[in-house]
Structure formats: structure tokens, C-alpha cells
Design a protein around this motif. Sequence first.
Motif, PDB file in Angstrom:
ATOM      1  N   UNK A  72      -6.068 -11.695  -2.074  1.00 33.44           N
ATOM      2  CA  UNK A  72      -7.428 -12.238  -2.086  1.00 33.44           C
ATOM      3  C   UNK A  72      -8.201 -11.858  -3.346  1.00 33.44           C
ATOM      4  N   UNK A  73      -7.635 -10.998  -4.147  1.00 32.87           N
ATOM      5  CA  UNK A  73      -8.319 -10.555  -5.369  1.00 32.87           C
ATOM      6  C   UNK A  73      -7.710 -11.260  -6.574  1.00 32.87           C
ATOM      7  N   UNK A  74      -8.579 -11.780  -7.423  1.00 36.17           N
ATOM      8  CA  UNK A  74      -8.135 -12.380  -8.682  1.00 36.17           C
ATOM      9  C   UNK A  74      -8.137 -11.296  -9.744  1.00 36.17           C
ATOM     10  N   UNK A  94      12.363  11.330 -13.028  1.00 34.58           N
ATOM     11  CA  UNK A  94      11.351  11.722 -14.003  1.00 34.58           C
ATOM     12  C   UNK A  94      10.946  10.531 -14.862  1.00 34.58           C
ATOM     13  N   UNK A  95      11.923   9.745 -15.284  1.00 41.32           N
ATOM     14  CA  UNK A  95      11.580   8.611 -16.126  1.00 41.32           C
ATOM     15  C   UNK A  95      10.799   7.546 -15.375  1.00 41.32           C
ATOM     16  N   UNK A  96      10.898   7.576 -14.075  1.00 42.00           N
ATOM     17  CA  UNK A  96      10.182   6.588 -13.275  1.00 42.00           C
ATOM     18  C   UNK A  96       9.061   7.206 -12.458  1.00 42.00           C
ATOM     19  N   UNK A  97       8.639   8.404 -12.870  1.00 40.07           N
ATOM     20  CA  UNK A  97       7.518   9.042 -12.189  1.00 40.07           C
ATOM     21  C   UNK A  97       6.319   8.120 -12.297  1.00 40.07           C
ATOM     22  N   UNK A  98       5.771   7.850 -11.201  1.00 43.52           N
ATOM     23  CA  UNK A  98       4.731   6.840 -11.105  1.00 43.52           C
ATOM     24  C   UNK A  98       5.260   5.523 -11.640  1.00 43.52           C
ATOM     25  N   UNK A  99       6.470   5.205 -11.205  1.00 42.10           N
ATOM     26  CA  UNK A  99       7.298   4.152 -11.756  1.00 42.10           C
ATOM     27  C   UNK A  99       6.553   2.887 -12.094  1.00 42.10           C
ATOM     28  N   UNK A 100       5.771   2.507 -11.281  1.00 48.21           N
ATOM     29  CA  UNK A 100       5.280   1.176 -11.508  1.00 48.21           C
ATOM     30  C   UNK A 100       3.789   1.189 -11.634  1.00 48.21           C
ATOM     31  N   UNK A 101       3.137   0.974 -10.632  1.00 56.43           N
ATOM     32  CA  UNK A 101       1.700   0.888 -10.716  1.00 56.43           C
ATOM     33  C   UNK A 101       1.101   1.260  -9.401  1.00 56.43           C
ATOM     34  N   UNK A 102      -0.128   1.630  -9.488  1.00 57.17           N
ATOM     35  CA  UNK A 102      -0.862   1.938  -8.287  1.00 57.17           C
ATOM     36  C   UNK A 102      -2.143   1.129  -8.353  1.00 57.17           C
ATOM     37  N   UNK A 103      -2.275   0.273  -7.430  1.00 54.51           N
ATOM     38  CA  UNK A 103      -3.515  -0.487  -7.363  1.00 54.51           C
ATOM     39  C   UNK A 103      -4.315   0.178  -6.261  1.00 54.51           C
ATOM     40  N   UNK A 104      -5.404   0.822  -6.661  1.00 56.71           N
ATOM     41  CA  UNK A 104      -6.139   1.677  -5.750  1.00 56.71           C
ATOM     42  C   UNK A 104      -7.493   1.083  -5.404  1.00 56.71           C
ATOM     43  N   UNK A 105      -7.852   1.202  -4.184  1.00 56.86           N
ATOM     44  CA  UNK A 105      -9.210   0.891  -3.754  1.00 56.86           C
ATOM     45  C   UNK A 105      -9.571  -0.573  -3.820  1.00 56.86           C
ATOM     46  N   UNK A 106      -8.660  -1.443  -3.520  1.00 58.78           N
ATOM     47  CA  UNK A 106      -8.977  -2.864  -3.551  1.00 58.78           C
ATOM     48  C   UNK A 106      -9.707  -3.235  -2.270  1.00 58.78           C
ATOM     49  N   UNK A 107     -10.923  -2.769  -2.153  1.00 58.02           N
ATOM     50  CA  UNK A 107     -11.672  -3.010  -0.927  1.00 58.02           C
ATOM     51  C   UNK A 107     -12.635  -4.175  -1.068  1.00 58.02           C
ATOM     52  N   UNK A 108     -12.487  -4.942  -2.126  1.00 56.46           N
ATOM     53  CA  UNK A 108     -13.385  -6.055  -2.382  1.00 56.46           C
ATOM     54  C   UNK A 108     -12.603  -7.348  -2.322  1.00 56.46           C
ATOM     55  N   UNK A 109     -13.264  -8.426  -1.943  1.00 58.24           N
ATOM     56  CA  UNK A 109     -12.613  -9.725  -1.954  1.00 58.24           C
ATOM     57  C   UNK A 109     -13.261 -10.627  -2.998  1.00 58.24           C
ATOM     58  N   UNK A 110     -13.742 -10.039  -4.056  1.00 57.87           N
ATOM     59  CA  UNK A 110     -14.331 -10.822  -5.141  1.00 57.87           C
ATOM     60  C   UNK A 110     -13.263 -11.696  -5.759  1.00 57.87           C
ATOM     61  N   UNK A 111     -13.671 -12.856  -6.236  1.00 57.89           N
ATOM     62  CA  UNK A 111     -12.732 -13.775  -6.854  1.00 57.89           C
ATOM     63  C   UNK A 111     -12.805 -13.775  -8.363  1.00 57.89           C
ATOM     64  N   UNK A 112     -13.618 -12.935  -8.940  1.00 59.81           N
ATOM     65  CA  UNK A 112     -13.771 -12.928 -10.384  1.00 59.81           C
ATOM     66  C   UNK A 112     -13.517 -11.525 -10.900  1.00 59.81           C
ATOM     67  N   UNK A 113     -12.683 -11.423 -11.895  1.00 62.03           N
ATOM     68  CA  UNK A 113     -12.438 -10.149 -12.554  1.00 62.03           C
ATOM     69  C   UNK A 113     -13.299 -10.139 -13.798  1.00 62.03           C
ATOM     70  N   UNK A 114     -14.064  -9.084 -13.972  1.00 62.92           N
ATOM     71  CA  UNK A 114     -14.924  -9.043 -15.153  1.00 62.92           C
ATOM     72  C   UNK A 114     -14.180  -8.409 -16.313  1.00 62.92           C
ATOM     73  N   UNK A 115     -14.331  -7.134 -16.545  1.00 63.08           N
ATOM     74  CA  UNK A 115     -13.714  -6.531 -17.711  1.00 63.08           C
ATOM     75  C   UNK A 115     -12.588  -5.602 -17.305  1.00 63.08           C
ATOM     76  N   UNK A 116     -11.471  -5.761 -17.976  1.00 68.22           N
ATOM     77  CA  UNK A 116     -10.333  -4.877 -17.780  1.00 68.22           C
ATOM     78  C   UNK A 116     -10.240  -3.963 -18.986  1.00 68.22           C
ATOM     79  N   UNK A 117      -9.927  -2.729 -18.744  1.00 69.95           N
ATOM     80  CA  UNK A 117      -9.678  -1.790 -19.811  1.00 69.95           C
ATOM     81  C   UNK A 117      -8.187  -1.554 -19.859  1.00 69.95           C
TER      82      UNK A 117
END
Length: 141
Positions: A108-110, A5-28
Motif C-alpha cells: 500500500x506504500x509507494x 558476516x558478508x550478509x550481515x543485515x543481508x538485505x534490507x529492513x523496512x521499518x515502521x511502515x505504519x502509513x498508507x500514504x501514496x506519495x513518497x517525498x524525499x529519499x536520502x
Amino acid sequence: MKTVISLLFIFMVIVGCNSTKNVVTTDTVSKISDTVKIANEELEYEVIIIDPGFSSWIAGRALPRGYYSEAYLENKNQFYVAEWNNRVAQPMQYDSNLYLFRIDYDLTIRYGYEVNYLIYNYFIYFQNRYNQRLGGFVPKQ
């Protein structure tokens, strides 16, 4: 209620990385109690870290932003993610309550400094808190 329970979704989910862009614009980045969520709609990824104590640990014990270079964080994250995914794939050998989900970290993603900083520090926190070694030296922060 056990680590599951304490580790439900323990870490992270990086979803839908279908792009090979090299620039990250805005993070929320948003923090809700012990949940840290980083999202970038343009690159279609989301990182969710849910672990009791991580938010307070990163605020008080982690080295400050800027201490490590982005290249250093990326290199360490590549290594840690590979070992993490190896452990997810071997639930009979490694505690499946700790290693619940595979991490999709696309080289491949920055992702930018903030994402790499939080991922790296989660690995340090995880190793210290749960007495795990993902390989190499783990700084006691």
C-alpha cells in the motif's frame, strides 16, 4: 568469514511502515563502502543493503535507471519479496545464512522509483552471486 558476516543485515529492513500514504517525498540515499542505505523519515522507513560487491555491481553491471518502469519493478519486487519471506520462514529447507531477515514490503506504500530500483537490482545481484532462483527468469547482468 563465511556468508553470515558478508550478509550481515543481508538485505534490507523496512521499518515502521505504519502509513498508507501514496506519495513518497524525499529519499536520502547514502553509500558507505558496500552499504547502501535509503531512508525516508516522513514515511518512517529505512532500507539497508549490506553485501560486499553490491555497490560496485550496481554501478557497473545493472541496467540503467529508467530501463524498467516503476510498475514493472513494483510487480517484480512483490513476487521476489514473497518468495524471500517464504524462504526465511523455512530455515530447514533454505540456507539460513542467506535468508536471515524477513522483508517488510508494504504493497500500500509507494516507495518510489529509486527504492524499487535498488531492491529489484539487489534481488538480481543476489540470485546471480549466490546461485539462487527466487522463481522465474533471472537476467544475467
